[in-house]
Design a protein around this motif. Sequence first.
Motif, PDB file in Angstrom:
ATOM      1  N   PHE A 182       0.852  -1.193   0.000  1.00  0.00           N
ATOM      2  CA  PHE A 182       0.000   0.000   0.000  1.00  0.00           C
ATOM      3  C   PHE A 182       0.888   1.242   0.000  1.00  0.00           C
ATOM      4  CE2 PHE A 182      -2.328  -3.423   2.126  1.00  0.00           C
ATOM      5  CZ  PHE A 182      -3.446  -3.503   1.303  1.00  0.00           C
ATOM      6  N   ARG A 183       0.550   2.219  -0.845  1.00  0.00           N
ATOM      7  CA  ARG A 183       1.406   3.394  -1.012  1.00  0.00           C
ATOM      8  C   ARG A 183       0.672   4.703  -0.738  1.00  0.00           C
ATOM      9  NH1 ARG A 183       6.340   1.987  -0.697  1.00  0.00           N
ATOM     10  NH2 ARG A 183       7.022   3.821  -1.901  1.00  0.00           N
ATOM     11  N   ARG A 184      -0.623   4.719  -0.749  1.00  0.00           N
ATOM     12  CA  ARG A 184      -1.402   5.931  -0.485  1.00  0.00           C
ATOM     13  C   ARG A 184      -2.129   5.725   0.840  1.00  0.00           C
ATOM     14  NH1 ARG A 184       1.658   7.027  -3.786  1.00  0.00           N
ATOM     15  NH2 ARG A 184       1.368   8.065  -5.804  1.00  0.00           N
ATOM     16  N   ILE A 185      -1.363   5.889   1.904  1.00  0.00           N
ATOM     17  CA  ILE A 185      -1.846   5.547   3.244  1.00  0.00           C
ATOM     18  C   ILE A 185      -2.289   6.808   3.962  1.00  0.00           C
ATOM     19  CG2 ILE A 185      -1.244   4.495   5.460  1.00  0.00           C
ATOM     20  CD1 ILE A 185       1.002   2.982   3.897  1.00  0.00           C
ATOM     21  N   GLY A 186      -3.542   6.836   4.365  1.00  0.00           N
ATOM     22  CA  GLY A 186      -4.070   7.975   5.103  1.00  0.00           C
ATOM     23  C   GLY A 186      -4.037   7.737   6.599  1.00  0.00           C
ATOM     24  N   LEU A 187      -3.879   8.816   7.343  1.00  0.00           N
ATOM     25  CA  LEU A 187      -3.942   8.753   8.806  1.00  0.00           C
ATOM     26  C   LEU A 187      -5.187   9.506   9.261  1.00  0.00           C
ATOM     27  CD1 LEU A 187      -2.316   7.988  11.479  1.00  0.00           C
ATOM     28  CD2 LEU A 187      -1.698  10.406  11.525  1.00  0.00           C
ATOM     29  N   VAL A 188      -6.018   8.830  10.053  1.00  0.00           N
ATOM     30  CA  VAL A 188      -7.179   9.476  10.658  1.00  0.00           C
ATOM     31  C   VAL A 188      -6.903   9.572  12.145  1.00  0.00           C
ATOM     32  CG1 VAL A 188      -9.657   9.376  11.075  1.00  0.00           C
ATOM     33  CG2 VAL A 188      -8.722   8.547   8.909  1.00  0.00           C
ATOM     34  N   THR A 189      -6.767  10.811  12.630  1.00  0.00           N
ATOM     35  CA  THR A 189      -6.360  11.014  14.010  1.00  0.00           C
ATOM     36  C   THR A 189      -7.228  12.052  14.692  1.00  0.00           C
ATOM     37  OG1 THR A 189      -4.439  11.426  15.438  1.00  0.00           O
ATOM     38  CG2 THR A 189      -4.637  12.793  13.464  1.00  0.00           C
ATOM     39  N   SER A 190      -7.124  12.102  16.004  1.00  0.00           N
ATOM     40  CA  SER A 190      -7.867  13.070  16.794  1.00  0.00           C
ATOM     41  C   SER A 190      -7.302  14.465  16.583  1.00  0.00           C
ATOM     42  CB  SER A 190      -7.786  12.681  18.270  1.00  0.00           C
ATOM     43  OG  SER A 190      -8.183  13.738  19.091  1.00  0.00           O
ATOM     44  N   ASP A 191      -8.155  15.472  16.772  1.00  0.00           N
ATOM     45  CA  ASP A 191      -7.666  16.845  16.690  1.00  0.00           C
ATOM     46  C   ASP A 191      -7.013  17.298  17.998  1.00  0.00           C
ATOM     47  OD1 ASP A 191      -9.909  17.045  18.263  1.00  0.00           O
ATOM     48  OD2 ASP A 191     -11.045  18.304  16.871  1.00  0.00           O
ATOM     49  N   SER A 192      -6.779  16.344  18.919  1.00  0.00           N
ATOM     50  CA  SER A 192      -6.132  16.635  20.195  1.00  0.00           C
ATOM     51  C   SER A 192      -4.641  16.889  19.996  1.00  0.00           C
ATOM     52  CB  SER A 192      -6.324  15.455  21.159  1.00  0.00           C
ATOM     53  OG  SER A 192      -5.487  15.585  22.288  1.00  0.00           O
ATOM     54  N   SER A 193      -4.090  17.796  20.807  1.00  0.00           N
ATOM     55  CA  SER A 193      -2.649  18.054  20.786  1.00  0.00           C
ATOM     56  C   SER A 193      -1.933  17.316  21.909  1.00  0.00           C
ATOM     57  CB  SER A 193      -2.393  19.569  20.922  1.00  0.00           C
ATOM     58  OG  SER A 193      -2.911  20.045  22.155  1.00  0.00           O
ATOM     59  N   GLN A 194      -2.612  16.358  22.560  1.00  0.00           N
ATOM     60  CA  GLN A 194      -1.987  15.634  23.655  1.00  0.00           C
ATOM     61  C   GLN A 194      -0.861  14.736  23.141  1.00  0.00           C
ATOM     62  OE1 GLN A 194      -5.940  14.363  25.493  1.00  0.00           O
ATOM     63  NE2 GLN A 194      -4.687  14.722  27.308  1.00  0.00           N
ATOM     64  N   PRO A 215       2.097  12.261   2.640  1.00  0.00           N
ATOM     65  CA  PRO A 215       1.281  12.182   3.857  1.00  0.00           C
ATOM     66  C   PRO A 215      -0.153  12.645   3.559  1.00  0.00           C
ATOM     67  CG  PRO A 215       2.681  14.135   3.916  1.00  0.00           C
ATOM     68  CD  PRO A 215       3.065  13.379   2.681  1.00  0.00           C
ATOM     69  N   LEU A 216      -1.113  11.867   4.002  1.00  0.00           N
ATOM     70  CA  LEU A 216      -2.527  12.196   3.808  1.00  0.00           C
ATOM     71  C   LEU A 216      -3.193  12.083   5.176  1.00  0.00           C
ATOM     72  CD1 LEU A 216      -2.935  10.031   0.606  1.00  0.00           C
ATOM     73  CD2 LEU A 216      -3.054  12.526   0.662  1.00  0.00           C
ATOM     74  N   ILE A 217      -3.476  13.220   5.794  1.00  0.00           N
ATOM     75  CA  ILE A 217      -3.848  13.236   7.211  1.00  0.00           C
ATOM     76  C   ILE A 217      -5.194  13.925   7.408  1.00  0.00           C
ATOM     77  CG2 ILE A 217      -3.194  14.060   9.515  1.00  0.00           C
ATOM     78  CD1 ILE A 217      -0.246  14.014   8.460  1.00  0.00           C
ATOM     79  N   LEU A 218      -6.055  13.275   8.177  1.00  0.00           N
ATOM     80  CA  LEU A 218      -7.315  13.868   8.622  1.00  0.00           C
ATOM     81  C   LEU A 218      -7.292  13.958  10.139  1.00  0.00           C
ATOM     82  CD1 LEU A 218     -10.299  14.785   8.327  1.00  0.00           C
ATOM     83  CD2 LEU A 218     -10.930  12.355   8.492  1.00  0.00           C
ATOM     84  N   GLN A 219      -7.447  15.167  10.660  1.00  0.00           N
ATOM     85  CA  GLN A 219      -7.601  15.373  12.099  1.00  0.00           C
ATOM     86  C   GLN A 219      -9.056  15.722  12.357  1.00  0.00           C
ATOM     87  OE1 GLN A 219      -4.175  18.228  12.544  1.00  0.00           O
ATOM     88  NE2 GLN A 219      -3.627  16.811  14.195  1.00  0.00           N
ATOM     89  N   THR A 220      -9.696  14.947  13.212  1.00  0.00           N
ATOM     90  CA  THR A 220     -11.136  15.061  13.380  1.00  0.00           C
ATOM     91  C   THR A 220     -11.529  14.947  14.838  1.00  0.00           C
ATOM     92  OG1 THR A 220     -13.272  14.170  12.616  1.00  0.00           O
ATOM     93  CG2 THR A 220     -11.495  12.594  12.983  1.00  0.00           C
ATOM     94  N   LEU A 241      -5.851   2.973   5.374  1.00  0.00           N
ATOM     95  CA  LEU A 241      -6.100   3.939   6.443  1.00  0.00           C
ATOM     96  C   LEU A 241      -5.561   3.398   7.765  1.00  0.00           C
ATOM     97  CD1 LEU A 241      -9.794   5.106   5.808  1.00  0.00           C
ATOM     98  CD2 LEU A 241      -7.723   6.490   5.533  1.00  0.00           C
ATOM     99  N   LEU A 242      -4.863   4.275   8.494  1.00  0.00           N
ATOM    100  CA  LEU A 242      -4.457   3.979   9.871  1.00  0.00           C
ATOM    101  C   LEU A 242      -5.237   4.905  10.790  1.00  0.00           C
ATOM    102  CD1 LEU A 242      -2.666   2.828  12.149  1.00  0.00           C
ATOM    103  CD2 LEU A 242      -0.925   4.528  11.511  1.00  0.00           C
ATOM    104  N   PHE A 243      -5.981   4.330  11.731  1.00  0.00           N
ATOM    105  CA  PHE A 243      -6.756   5.098  12.701  1.00  0.00           C
ATOM    106  C   PHE A 243      -6.001   5.113  14.031  1.00  0.00           C
ATOM    107  CE2 PHE A 243      -9.766   3.359   9.655  1.00  0.00           C
ATOM    108  CZ  PHE A 243     -10.540   4.464   9.326  1.00  0.00           C
TER     109      PHE A 243
END
Length: 338
Positions: A182-194, A215-220, A241-243
């Motif tokens: 896999f080469r187009r790997i997205g990260l789905v992460t919290s919008d927390s700065s912890q 890098p393909l990143i969603l902060q939610t 996707l990595l959650f």
Amino acid sequence: MKKKISIYDIAREMNVSSATVSYVLNGKAAQKRISASLAQRIITHAREVGYRPNMIAKSLRTGKTRTIGMLVEDIADPFFGTAARIMEGIARQRGYHLFYASTANDAEVAKGLLDVFRSAQADGYIIAPPPGLVAEIQALQEDGLPVVLFDRYCPGLPSANVVADNFGGAYKATRHLLQNGFRRIGLVTSDSSQVQMTDRLRGYAQAIEEADCPPLILQTSAAAKQDIIDFLERHTELDALLFTTGYLTMSGLEALAHLQLRAPEDIAVVSFDDHPHFSLFSPAVTAVAQPVQTIAETVIGRLIDSLESNTPLALQTDILPISLIIRDSSARVAVQHR
């Protein structure tokens, strides 16, 4: 109302001194040269008449309540719930009571709960701190109360911390996806700065940079399903996707179902944090598993050792290794971009 039985009542009925009863019920019979047979008769009689120690009076004598206050983000979360259950069992074995509550990761809620625990004179504290709790943790430390932070900590605050290898876990999970093609790997992460979230983001970013992939990143937020749907529709090139949390994984799986996407054929899935049901899903979900047993044992062990020895906690961070549980959701497939 039935009169509460006191040690003086037991002493009178057993024809011994109240001091003898007190020594026996506080485990000091041998130290005070009280015979084993007499001690056993006193203990048996105390049970028969329903004697219950006055914990307030005992705490005033000893300065200890043998209670520990624990704050977590959400006690219903599998990670925190399992950790609390393990710590509670160990605490009980060592003669302590563990009381826990959820903060919803809200500093004001946490402050109110700390006030309750302090009013109850808890001997020590175990905290998964929400943002904005530094001053309260410092106040506990300045008052000589042992505090262990776990799952996350407060950068810049000297404290006793026990955490999983968040950076290494995310790095390992991303490398696993890359090695499976896999080469187009997205990260789905919290919008927390912890710190635990920023470490997971850094682990992903380093693995992606080393592979020369974008890098393909969603902060939610916690209510993430629609955000993930929009993210997938904007980035149709995504093949994995990595959650970064279990609850985000659950939202992500709902989003994939909504878009009628299959894992791993259309898009591979890996979760940071395992869940008791991930192995039962179809496909079973690959997950970064935190060492909950070791974390719990380390946290409660360090705290009670400090209480028992009456010595300060070492202000250090224990980073415990994670494991990657590989299941079908990240299996190697002939990748076809949508």
